[in-house]
Design a protein around this motif. Structure first.
Motif, PDB file in Angstrom:
ATOM      1  N   PRO A 165     -26.400  42.190 -70.921  1.00 11.72           N
ATOM      2  CA  PRO A 165     -27.804  41.927 -70.603  1.00 11.72           C
ATOM      3  C   PRO A 165     -28.285  42.536 -69.296  1.00 11.72           C
ATOM      4  O   PRO A 165     -29.461  42.442 -68.975  1.00 11.72           O
ATOM      5  CB  PRO A 165     -27.847  40.391 -70.522  1.00 11.72           C
ATOM      6  N   GLY A 166     -27.403  43.186 -68.532  1.00 13.29           N
ATOM      7  CA  GLY A 166     -27.792  43.653 -67.204  1.00 13.29           C
ATOM      8  C   GLY A 166     -28.780  44.798 -67.219  1.00 13.29           C
ATOM      9  O   GLY A 166     -29.602  44.925 -66.315  1.00 13.29           O
ATOM     10  N   ASP A 167     -28.701  45.686 -68.212  1.00 13.44           N
ATOM     11  CA  ASP A 167     -29.576  46.852 -68.262  1.00 13.44           C
ATOM     12  C   ASP A 167     -30.754  46.540 -69.183  1.00 13.44           C
ATOM     13  O   ASP A 167     -30.654  46.638 -70.402  1.00 13.44           O
ATOM     14  CB  ASP A 167     -28.803  48.077 -68.775  1.00 13.44           C
ATOM     15  N   ARG A 168     -31.852  46.202 -68.596  1.00 16.03           N
ATOM     16  CA  ARG A 168     -33.008  45.734 -69.374  1.00 16.03           C
ATOM     17  C   ARG A 168     -33.546  46.824 -70.288  1.00 16.03           C
ATOM     18  O   ARG A 168     -33.919  46.558 -71.440  1.00 16.03           O
ATOM     19  CB  ARG A 168     -34.101  45.259 -68.422  1.00 16.03           C
ATOM     20  N   VAL A 215     -30.011  39.511 -84.201  1.00 20.01           N
ATOM     21  CA  VAL A 215     -29.379  39.389 -82.897  1.00 20.01           C
ATOM     22  C   VAL A 215     -28.437  38.185 -82.894  1.00 20.01           C
ATOM     23  O   VAL A 215     -28.811  37.100 -83.356  1.00 20.01           O
ATOM     24  CB  VAL A 215     -30.425  39.221 -81.776  1.00 20.01           C
ATOM     25  N   VAL A 216     -27.240  38.386 -82.387  1.00 28.67           N
ATOM     26  CA  VAL A 216     -26.319  37.285 -82.112  1.00 28.67           C
ATOM     27  C   VAL A 216     -26.233  37.147 -80.599  1.00 28.67           C
ATOM     28  O   VAL A 216     -25.871  38.096 -79.896  1.00 28.67           O
ATOM     29  CB  VAL A 216     -24.917  37.565 -82.694  1.00 28.67           C
ATOM     30  N   ALA A 217     -26.593  35.983 -80.089  1.00 27.53           N
ATOM     31  CA  ALA A 217     -26.643  35.760 -78.646  1.00 27.53           C
ATOM     32  C   ALA A 217     -25.438  34.945 -78.191  1.00 27.53           C
ATOM     33  O   ALA A 217     -25.277  33.798 -78.623  1.00 27.53           O
ATOM     34  CB  ALA A 217     -27.935  35.039 -78.269  1.00 27.53           C
ATOM     35  N   PRO A 218     -24.581  35.509 -77.337  1.00 27.52           N
ATOM     36  CA  PRO A 218     -23.468  34.741 -76.794  1.00 27.52           C
ATOM     37  C   PRO A 218     -23.902  33.919 -75.597  1.00 27.52           C
ATOM     38  O   PRO A 218     -24.802  34.319 -74.845  1.00 27.52           O
ATOM     39  CB  PRO A 218     -22.466  35.834 -76.381  1.00 27.52           C
ATOM     40  N   THR A 219     -23.280  32.767 -75.406  1.00 26.70           N
ATOM     41  CA  THR A 219     -23.589  31.948 -74.242  1.00 26.70           C
ATOM     42  C   THR A 219     -22.382  31.100 -73.902  1.00 26.70           C
ATOM     43  O   THR A 219     -21.439  30.972 -74.689  1.00 26.70           O
ATOM     44  CB  THR A 219     -24.805  31.034 -74.511  1.00 26.70           C
ATOM     45  N   GLN A 220     -22.403  30.537 -72.700  1.00 27.19           N
ATOM     46  CA  GLN A 220     -21.362  29.608 -72.282  1.00 27.19           C
ATOM     47  C   GLN A 220     -21.981  28.219 -72.137  1.00 27.19           C
ATOM     48  O   GLN A 220     -23.160  28.024 -72.439  1.00 27.19           O
ATOM     49  CB  GLN A 220     -20.709  30.085 -70.981  1.00 27.19           C
ATOM     50  N   SER A 221     -21.174  27.278 -71.670  1.00 24.12           N
ATOM     51  CA  SER A 221     -21.629  25.890 -71.691  1.00 24.12           C
ATOM     52  C   SER A 221     -22.361  25.455 -70.433  1.00 24.12           C
ATOM     53  O   SER A 221     -22.905  24.353 -70.397  1.00 24.12           O
ATOM     54  CB  SER A 221     -20.414  24.966 -71.909  1.00 24.12           C
ATOM     55  N   ARG A 234     -37.297  34.282 -75.200  1.00 22.53           N
ATOM     56  CA  ARG A 234     -38.640  34.772 -74.863  1.00 22.53           C
ATOM     57  C   ARG A 234     -38.700  36.297 -74.959  1.00 22.53           C
ATOM     58  O   ARG A 234     -39.713  36.868 -75.391  1.00 22.53           O
ATOM     59  CB  ARG A 234     -39.038  34.299 -73.467  1.00 22.53           C
ATOM     60  N   ARG A 235     -37.609  36.932 -74.575  1.00 21.60           N
ATOM     61  CA  ARG A 235     -37.561  38.395 -74.629  1.00 21.60           C
ATOM     62  C   ARG A 235     -37.597  38.886 -76.083  1.00 21.60           C
ATOM     63  O   ARG A 235     -38.240  39.884 -76.406  1.00 21.60           O
ATOM     64  CB  ARG A 235     -36.291  38.878 -73.944  1.00 21.60           C
ATOM     65  N   LEU A 236     -36.874  38.178 -76.926  1.00 23.79           N
ATOM     66  CA  LEU A 236     -36.890  38.532 -78.339  1.00 23.79           C
ATOM     67  C   LEU A 236     -38.301  38.394 -78.908  1.00 23.79           C
ATOM     68  O   LEU A 236     -38.762  39.246 -79.682  1.00 23.79           O
ATOM     69  CB  LEU A 236     -35.933  37.628 -79.121  1.00 23.79           C
ATOM     70  N   ALA A 237     -38.970  37.305 -78.539  1.00 23.41           N
ATOM     71  CA  ALA A 237     -40.343  37.089 -79.020  1.00 23.41           C
ATOM     72  C   ALA A 237     -41.265  38.208 -78.544  1.00 23.41           C
ATOM     73  O   ALA A 237     -42.127  38.687 -79.300  1.00 23.41           O
ATOM     74  CB  ALA A 237     -40.854  35.731 -78.542  1.00 23.41           C
ATOM     75  N   ASN A 238     -41.080  38.662 -77.304  1.00 22.06           N
ATOM     76  CA  ASN A 238     -41.906  39.741 -76.760  1.00 22.06           C
ATOM     77  C   ASN A 238     -41.648  41.054 -77.500  1.00 22.06           C
ATOM     78  O   ASN A 238     -42.584  41.780 -77.849  1.00 22.06           O
ATOM     79  CB  ASN A 238     -41.617  39.908 -75.267  1.00 22.06           C
ATOM     80  N   THR A 239     -40.364  41.354 -77.756  1.00 22.08           N
ATOM     81  CA  THR A 239     -40.023  42.585 -78.470  1.00 22.08           C
ATOM     82  C   THR A 239     -40.557  42.546 -79.893  1.00 22.08           C
ATOM     83  O   THR A 239     -41.052  43.547 -80.419  1.00 22.08           O
ATOM     84  CB  THR A 239     -38.488  42.778 -78.498  1.00 22.08           C
ATOM     85  N   ARG A 240     -40.479  41.373 -80.518  1.00 20.73           N
ATOM     86  CA  ARG A 240     -40.968  41.228 -81.881  1.00 20.73           C
ATOM     87  C   ARG A 240     -42.484  41.455 -81.926  1.00 20.73           C
ATOM     88  O   ARG A 240     -43.007  42.093 -82.846  1.00 20.73           O
ATOM     89  CB  ARG A 240     -40.610  39.840 -82.413  1.00 20.73           C
ATOM     90  N   ALA A 241     -43.172  40.949 -80.933  1.00 19.97           N
ATOM     91  CA  ALA A 241     -44.632  41.084 -80.911  1.00 19.97           C
ATOM     92  C   ALA A 241     -45.068  42.516 -80.615  1.00 19.97           C
ATOM     93  O   ALA A 241     -46.076  42.992 -81.156  1.00 19.97           O
ATOM     94  CB  ALA A 241     -45.225  40.131 -79.879  1.00 19.97           C
TER      95      ALA A 241
END
Length: 219
Positions: free
Chosen positions: A47-50, A63-69, A82-89
């Motif tokens: 995710p570092g390189d926008r 998209v599969v989003a990885p996350t930790q706890s 929110r970023r996904l929603a923006n790209t979709r729009a």
């Protein structure tokens, strides 16, 4: 597999020089003629390189989003949504969050697993499901895999085929250097099974969504 490298850096520079707001769609247009030759194309996007991430999102279907706890990771996941929603729009109305994959959880702590899943569902507001499979906390195995360039199943195979350290010693005087020898994590097989289970679940979800999308198109 096409690994990242100097050309990936050049791609960032090339896209950054383009003042056109639609520059992130260059990657999608370049890959479109090739897509028919493959059943599945996967982007692994830190995710570092926008700019590169937006380019990948503009070309993707799911998209599969990885996350930790931890709370920070969960907040980051909300920003990703929110970023996904923006790209979709703006660029890609077909983009969909296929699911969330949880990493780095103690396999024996079922309570934390349940709590994290509840937090994620609440944070996403039911926007996407959380996969049942998760990747356990395996610090040594993860460190070894990264340093040796091995996937989880490759690491397991290496661990299974490794000679025990006590057999590899030529004489008792070598006992002092045992700590410096390469040893494998005891949970190598369990970690590999986590990745197998998660991969299978992701592919099942992908096939389900693909089937639904095709039926909707026919309808």
């Amino acid at each position: 597999m096409v690994p990242a490298g100097v050309y990936t850096d050049r791609l960032h520079d090339y896209l950054a020089l383009d003042d056109n707001p639609g520059a992130v769609t260059h990657v999608e247009r370049a890959l479109a003629p090739l897509a028919a030759h493959y059943q599945l194309v996967v982007f692994d996007c830190p995710p570092g390189d926008r700019l590169l991430l937006d380019s990948a999102l503009s070309a993707a279907h799911y998209v599969v989003a990885p996350t930790q706890s931890d709370d920070g990771s969960i907040l980051g996941l909300e920003r990703m949504a929110r970023r996904l929603a923006n790209t979709r729009a703006r660029y890609n109305p077909a983009l969909e969050l296929l699911g969330v994959a949880v990493f780095n959880i103690a396999a024996t702590d079922k309570r934390i697993v349940s709590e994290v899943r509840e937090q994620l569902v609440e944070a996403l507001g039911g926007y996407a499901p959380v996969f049942d499979s998760f990747i356990r906390n395996a610090r040594k195995a993860s460190r070894d895999m990264r340093s040796r360039g091995l996937l989880a199943y490759e690491y397991q195979e290496a661990a299974d085929n490794a000679e025990p350290w006590y057999r590899s010693m030529k004489n008792p005087s070598e006992l002092e250097g045992v700590t410096a020898r390469l040893t494998y994590a005891a949970n190598a097989a369990a970690l590999a099974s986590d990745y197998v289970a998660l991969s299978a679940e992701i592919l099942r979800r992908y096939q389900e969504r693909l089937g639904t999308a095709q039926m909707m198109a026919i309808a």
